[in-house]
Design an enzyme around this catalytic site. Structure first.
Site, PDB file in Angstrom:
ATOM      1  N   LYS A 117       0.809  -1.226   0.000  1.00  0.00           N
ATOM      2  CA  LYS A 117       0.000   0.000   0.000  1.00  0.00           C
ATOM      3  C   LYS A 117       0.839   1.272   0.000  1.00  0.00           C
ATOM      4  CE  LYS A 117      -4.131  -1.940   2.171  1.00  0.00           C
ATOM      5  NZ  LYS A 117      -5.222  -1.702   3.105  1.00  0.00           N
ATOM      6  N   ASP A 155      -9.636   3.145   2.069  1.00  0.00           N
ATOM      7  CA  ASP A 155      -9.557   2.511   3.394  1.00  0.00           C
ATOM      8  C   ASP A 155     -10.132   3.409   4.484  1.00  0.00           C
ATOM      9  OD1 ASP A 155      -8.478   0.039   2.783  1.00  0.00           O
ATOM     10  OD2 ASP A 155      -6.406   0.681   3.042  1.00  0.00           O
TER      11      ASP A 155
END
Length: 218
Positions: A117, A155
């Site tokens: 990420k 997220d």
């Protein structure tokens, strides 16, 4: 056909790239070679009979990645709206090499999980301002008109919305800014890509942030 977990996509994407057939197993534990999916997964999870040369490929990149439920989720969603695409698990060691190799617009987008990420940010051609502030990307879209990679982060929205809903359901009132997190102590365990996103989202809602991590650094 390639073997093992890395070779799974060669079995799943066989009809897209002109394969005459693919190999599957009748059940888990009965594989004749490493990496064979079950017939049921081919048909029910990956919509194998609907895959054609013009099918777009999406996937989740990570290491490990075999545990992910994303293929079940996305492929069911694609099927429900008759979207011509397939979502596959992609075991990736090096995100830079992966994006360079799978550079065709056939590969239309990726979700990112551990440990990519943060690393993937530098390989996107354009990054959403929020994702840039977080320092992590969990969603990469390949623009079809120029092949450029656009990175964003969902997220923080998903996590914070779920936490807010849970607090409200337990009777916690919204603060002056409209969030039940306002003014509260918010402890994040871990400072990886997901941890950064949650801390960013909670801070934006007015929470006081404490981060507990194994290592200290900027």
């Amino acid at each position: 056909m390639a073997m093992g977990e890395r070779g799974l996509i060669s079995r799943l994407l066989s009809p897209k790239f002109g394969g005459y057939l693919t190999f599957a197993t009748i059940g888990r534990g009965k594989e004749s070679a490493p990496g064979q999916p079950t017939i049921q997964d081919l048909l029910d999870v990956f919509n194998f009979r609907q895959i054609a040369p013009d099918t777009k490929v999406f996937g989740i990149i990570g290491k490990p990645v075999g545990h992910s439920k994303s293929p079940m989720l996305y492929n069911k969603a694609f099927r429900s709206i008759s979207f011509n695409a397939v979502f596959v698990p992609l075991l990736v060691d090096n995100v830079k090499s992966f994006l360079k190799t799978y550079s065709s617009t056939d590969y239309a987008g990726f979700t990112c999980t551990i440990p990519h990420k943060e690393a993937v940010v530098q390989f996107c051609d354009e990054v959403d301002p929020v994702a840039k502030s977080i320092g992590a990307v969990n969603c990469v879209i390949r623009r079809q008109y120029d092949g450029k990679l656009y990175g964003c982060n969902t997220d923080y929205v998903g996590a914070i919305t779920a936490i807010e809903d849970g607090l409200r359901a337990s009777g916690v009132q919204d603060g002056s800014n409209g969030s039940p997190l306002a003014g509260r102590l918010f402890v994040v365990i871990g400072a990886g890509g997901a941890g950064k996103a949650v801390a960013y989202g909670a801070k934006a809602k007015g929470a006081r942030i404490v981060i507990a991590n194994r290592t200290y650094g900027p």
